[in-house]
Every structure is written in C-alpha cells, then in structure tokens.
Scaffold this motif. Structure first.
Motif, short mmCIF file in Angstrom:
data_model
loop_
_atom_site.label_atom_id
_atom_site.label_comp_id
_atom_site.label_asym_id
_atom_site.label_seq_id
_atom_site.Cartn_x
_atom_site.Cartn_y
_atom_site.Cartn_z
N GLU A 404 0.86 -1.19 0.00
CA GLU A 404 0.00 0.00 0.00
C GLU A 404 0.89 1.23 0.00
N GLN A 405 0.29 2.40 -0.16
CA GLN A 405 1.03 3.64 -0.32
C GLN A 405 1.93 3.93 0.87
N ILE A 406 3.09 4.53 0.59
CA ILE A 406 4.00 4.98 1.65
C ILE A 406 3.48 6.33 2.14
N THR A 407 3.27 6.45 3.44
CA THR A 407 2.70 7.68 4.01
C THR A 407 3.72 8.53 4.76
N SER A 408 4.86 7.93 5.12
CA SER A 408 5.87 8.69 5.85
C SER A 408 7.21 7.97 5.73
N ILE A 409 8.29 8.73 5.71
CA ILE A 409 9.62 8.14 5.63
C ILE A 409 10.60 9.09 6.31
N GLU A 410 11.56 8.54 7.07
CA GLU A 410 12.50 9.41 7.76
C GLU A 410 13.78 8.65 8.08
N TRP A 411 14.92 9.28 7.75
CA TRP A 411 16.22 8.74 8.10
C TRP A 411 16.44 8.83 9.61
N HIS A 412 17.17 7.86 10.13
CA HIS A 412 17.61 7.91 11.52
C HIS A 412 18.47 9.17 11.70
N PRO A 413 18.31 9.90 12.80
CA PRO A 413 19.05 11.17 12.95
C PRO A 413 20.56 11.03 13.08
N THR A 414 21.05 9.85 13.50
CA THR A 414 22.50 9.70 13.69
C THR A 414 23.10 8.52 12.95
N SER A 417 22.39 4.69 7.68
CA SER A 417 21.91 3.51 6.96
C SER A 417 20.51 3.07 7.39
N ILE A 418 19.98 3.64 8.48
CA ILE A 418 18.70 3.18 9.02
C ILE A 418 17.58 4.16 8.67
N VAL A 419 16.45 3.59 8.22
CA VAL A 419 15.30 4.39 7.76
C VAL A 419 14.02 3.83 8.38
N ALA A 420 13.12 4.72 8.78
CA ALA A 420 11.79 4.34 9.25
C ALA A 420 10.78 4.64 8.15
N VAL A 421 9.86 3.70 7.91
CA VAL A 421 8.88 3.85 6.82
C VAL A 421 7.50 3.49 7.35
N ALA A 422 6.51 4.34 7.10
CA ALA A 422 5.12 4.04 7.44
C ALA A 422 4.32 3.87 6.15
N ALA A 423 3.34 2.96 6.17
CA ALA A 423 2.60 2.65 4.95
C ALA A 423 1.12 2.39 5.25
N GLY A 424 0.34 2.42 4.17
CA GLY A 424 -1.10 2.22 4.27
C GLY A 424 -1.51 0.80 4.58
N ASP A 425 -0.57 -0.12 4.72
CA ASP A 425 -0.88 -1.49 5.09
C ASP A 425 -0.85 -1.70 6.61
N ASN A 426 -0.94 -0.58 7.35
CA ASN A 426 -0.98 -0.60 8.81
C ASN A 426 0.33 -1.07 9.44
N GLU A 466 2.06 8.97 9.95
CA GLU A 466 3.33 9.69 10.00
C GLU A 466 4.18 9.11 11.12
N CYS A 467 5.50 9.12 10.92
CA CYS A 467 6.41 8.62 11.95
C CYS A 467 7.64 9.51 12.03
N HIS A 468 8.22 9.58 13.23
CA HIS A 468 9.43 10.37 13.45
C HIS A 468 10.32 9.67 14.47
N TRP A 469 11.64 9.78 14.25
CA TRP A 469 12.61 9.37 15.26
C TRP A 469 12.72 10.48 16.31
N PRO A 474 17.91 7.78 21.55
CA PRO A 474 18.36 6.92 20.45
C PRO A 474 17.46 5.71 20.24
N GLY A 475 17.04 5.52 18.99
CA GLY A 475 16.23 4.36 18.63
C GLY A 475 14.76 4.49 18.91
N CYS A 476 14.32 5.58 19.52
CA CYS A 476 12.91 5.76 19.86
C CYS A 476 12.14 6.29 18.65
N VAL A 477 11.03 5.62 18.32
CA VAL A 477 10.19 6.01 17.19
C VAL A 477 8.80 6.33 17.70
#
Length: 493
Positions: A404-414, A417-426, A466-469, A474-477
């Motif tokens: 399903e559609q990607i609704t949010s994306i964000e690189w880890h602040p530090t 190589s790590i990325v958080a992704v939110a999508a319409g598939d819950n 939507e998601c944010h680090w 550290p590591g909290c989403v």
C-alpha cells in the motif's frame, strides 16, 4: 557478521529468528522415558543406530524438515497476511525495549517531536517526550479541531521477567511508571494536514527557546503559533494559558488550494518556511523582526500537487520537493526564474514523501503511492531543462515490501543507513541499508519469502500516517494513526 534478518512482530507464537526453530514441549526438562524398544534391541549400539524413536535417521530427518517448513509457512507478516476469524495481533514483548500507545479524542494526520532541555542521548527510564499535533475531526464537527501541545511522560521500559537488574530501586521505577499524556489545546477551525515545529534560540541561554509551529490546514491557510507558553505550563502547574496566547501570531493566505508540503529551514533561526499546495505552487515565507512576510513569486514547475518538501541539511539555499506528478525536483531559492535546477522522474505514481539524510547530504529517500520506497544518490542527478525531467538514474536501493502507499519516511538522525517507513498497510517498518547476508545467513532466511534482509522490524499500527525518530532518545520512534499515538523502541535498533 551481518545483522540478523527481519524480526516479524505480531505472531501468535514467538517470532522465529535466523536459524532457530521453536522448542517442543518438554525441551530442557528432566523426563523419564519408558524403553519401548527394550525387547527389540539388545544393545545400546543398536538403539543409537536406529535413532532415539526407533526409526532410521533418514526417515526422522525428513519429517523434521517437513515440520520446519510448516512452521515457516505459519509466520505472520503484518501487511501481508490476513487474520483469521476471531484472531487478533499481539506484540511480541521480547522484541521491544519500550512500547506504549496513547489515544486522543480525534485522530491526527500529522505531528512533530519537539527537542527539549532534558539532554541528548537519553537511555534512562521512564522517558519523557514533548510533541505537537493537529487533529482530524469529523467533517460535521470541524469546529472541534485543535492543535495539541503534548507531554508524554512515564514511558517505562518493557517488563523483563527473566532479566535480573542489579539496581532494584531503578527496576521498580521502570515497572511502576504509568504512561501519562498531558495536553494543552489550541483551537483551530479546520483539519491539520501537516504540522512542523521550529525552535528559535534565546540570546539568554538560560531561557528556553521560543518554539513556533507552522500548520497547513484543509482550508488552505498556514497558521503560525507561538507554543512556548504552552510547553512551559507543563513544568509549572497551575499556569493558565489565556486566549490571546492561543491565537496564531500570523495567518498566511497565499495558497489557493490546500496542501501537505511544509518545512522549516535549519539555517535561519528566526524562521524561514516553505509551503507547497495542490496546485503545484511553492511559497517562501520569512520572519524578520517578528514580522512574517511571504514572497508572492511562487516556485513553479510541478504539473500536479506538491506532496512534500525538505530543505537541504547542508546547503542553506537548496531544497527538494516531491509531487504527485512522479518527480522529485531540487531548487535554489536564489534563482530568479523560480524554476527547478534538477528534475528527476522517480515513480510512475504519486511521490508522497521524501527524507534527506542528516548524516550524508547526498542521500535522499522517497516513498510512493505504489508502496515502493527508494534511496537515491543525488550525486548521480544531473541538471535538467526547467520543463523536462532528466533521465532517471538508478536508485541506490529500492524496496517493494509494502503493498500500500507509503505515508511517511525518515532517516535515523544519527545513523546514515537506518530508515523508518510508514505505509497504508498498517505497518511501520525499520530498515538497515547496510545489511548484507553471508551464504550461511541466506540459507537461514530463505524460507521467509519476500522479506528483504535489510528489513529489521515490522510494527503493526492501525492506519499509520506519520512517523518520526526522537532526536534525543536513540532508537525511539513515534507514530500517529487511526488508533492514536504509538511510541516504541526496539531491541534491534
């Protein structure tokens, strides 16, 4: 050694990890067995040759392989598998260091985490988070919409029944802490499409910064609020916020249609704001001497709605925009033509969100309507003519795990190589682009079909938007969705 493959959360049983199989009942216990083969085999050597259950080794091993395949087929992947009648998902507590959900009266499409004075690199519990969000009330109750300035406290670590803590007092504090959500309400008359916070440092370093929020609303207005007194009131019980303090310090009405694209520049402390709308126009607003002024010459070039905007983390005059026309464009605010410097077609569907790496400024992540998210090396993007997209370079990495559609994306602040992704598939997923499996690990994970080795974690969250680090934990989403807010920290990140 490479990192372990994905930990799938939401199984009815404990999730399988690379090379592991579930323990059968009785494993690890002392049990007495009746020797049913006592009369058939005359020596210990004969028994060992026939196997512990009296069957040849080949027959027994074949059955074990079939059982292992059946177990792998039962692995539940949120967003891919469907729950059966009467079934419900429950999180695997062993995969989380922290996990909390907090509900609100109305769901929120957008929120932002506010950097606080509690310190960086915080690893102690219970944790505290300050944030701001905007609601999406029912259309017939639009006047009930509000901005919520929030303090989330008492966020404790997961209970570890098998874990011994050397400090019993600290352990008691962690286990007994109860999550608390405190809010200060700012009335608005429309749904918040997107909200972002910006801190202006004070000349007197002993005083907290002035915190502004910019809110893009469904009625095409951009509201600027000073939420400093609301934040301060959490630490000073009894403080009363008067009506004047909750009014916007500026209301911008340059957009003819609503929009979702919004970002503050990190290089202009007093405030420099980009906003994009469904007409494809992008406006620049600047604060000077406490006065908010919008340049009436929009940046134009997109042929459809502007879905997201991000300032460059290193170049003070450069920003990128994503559009439902399938392109990402890179702009220079000094350009008199107000046209993009670079335009690249990155998807055949809407490009909903982008994220610029804070660690490597040449890396940009994109998320599209077809569920594909990709990472691009901007050094491969070449300048193009104002009205034509350049040939599409190949992405550094691309994944179609989400359906399903990607609704949010964000690189880890530090971590670059790590990325958080939110999508319409819950689902809210965590990825590590640095993962490469060796041959042995590839065999261990081969039975988990369609799961890329770079996928670290899958968190189920209803209608996540939507998601944010957290920049200081550290590591909290943190994520927002139809069921409220979720805050978690995994063992794997």
């Amino acid at each position: 050694m490479a990192k372990r493959s994905a930990e799938i959360v939401g199984n009815e049983a404990e999730p399988l990890k690379g090379g592991e199989r579930p323990l059968k009942a009785g494993d690890g216990e002392e049990m007495e067995f009746e020797d049913e083969f006592e009369d058939e085999y005359e020596s210990e050597e004969d028994i060992l040759e026939a196997g512990v259950d009296g069957r040849p080794d080949e027959e027994r091993e074949a059955e074990e392989r079939r059982d292992a395949m059946d177990v792998d087929q039962q692995t539940f992947i949120p967003g891919r598998n469907q729950l059966g009648k009467g079934e419900a998902l429950s999180p695997d507590s062993s995969a989380y260091e922290m996990l909390h959900t907090l509900s609100t009266t109305w769901p929120c499409l957008s929120f932002d985490i506010i950097k606080d004075s509690l310190g960086d690199d915080r690893k102690t519990y219970p944790a505290t988070i300050y944030a701001v969000a905007g609601t999406q009330a029912e259309s017939r109750k639009a006047k009930d919409n509000e901005l919520m300035v929030m303090k989330l406290s008492g966020l404790s670590r997961m209970d570890r029944d098998n874990e011994e803590d050397s400090d019993e007092d600290d352990d008691d504090d962690d286990e007994n802490a109860e999550p608390i959500l405190e809010t200060k309400s700012i009335p608005v008359l429309s749904t918040t499409n997107r909200i972002r916070a910006h801190a202006v440092p004070q000349t007197d370093v002993s005083k907290p910064p002035t915190t502004f929020t910019a809110t893009m609303t469904e009625n095409a207005e951009v509201l600027i609020h000073n939420i400093t007194p609301h934040l301060s009131s959490f630490d000073h019980p009894g403080t009363i916020i008067n009506q004047q303090q909750s009014k916007p310090v500026s209301t911008l009405r340059m957009h003819r249609t609503e929009g979702y694209a919004l970002d503050w520049s990190p290089f202009f402390p007093q405030g420099k704001l980009l906003t994009g709308d469904n007409d494809g126009s992008i406006f620049l607003t600047t604060c000077e001497g406490g006065k908010w002024t919008t340049d009436n010459r929009p940046f134009t070039g997109h042929t459809s709605s502007v879905e997201d905007i991000q300032w460059s983390p290193t170049e003070r005059n450069v920003f990128a925009s994503a559009s439902s026309d399938g392109t990402v464009k890179v702009w220079d605010t000094r350009s008199k033509s107000r046209k993009p410097q670079v335009s690249v077609k990155v998807s055949d569907t809407d490009v909903n969100v982008i994220s610029w790496s804070q660690r490597n400024a040449f890396l940009l992540a994109t998320g599209a309507d077809d569920g594909i998210w990709s990472c691009w090396d901007l050094r491969q993007w070449k300048p193009s003519s104002p009205d034509a997209a350049a040939p599409t370079p190949k992405p550094v990495a691309s994944f179609n795990f989400h359906k399903e559609q990607i609704t949010s994306i964000e690189w880890h602040p530090t971590d670059d190589s790590i990325v958080a992704v939110a999508a319409g598939d819950n689902t809210l997923t965590l990825w590590d682009l640095a993962v490469e499996l060796d041959d042995e690990e590839s065999q261990d994970t081969a039975d988990v079909k369609d799961v890329p080795p770079q996928l670290l974690f899958v968190h189920y969250m209803e209608m996540v938007k939507e998601c944010h680090w957290h920049p200081q934990i550290p590591g909290c989403v943190m994520g927002t969705g139809g069921g409220g807010f979720g805050v978690f920290k995994t063992i794997s990140v």
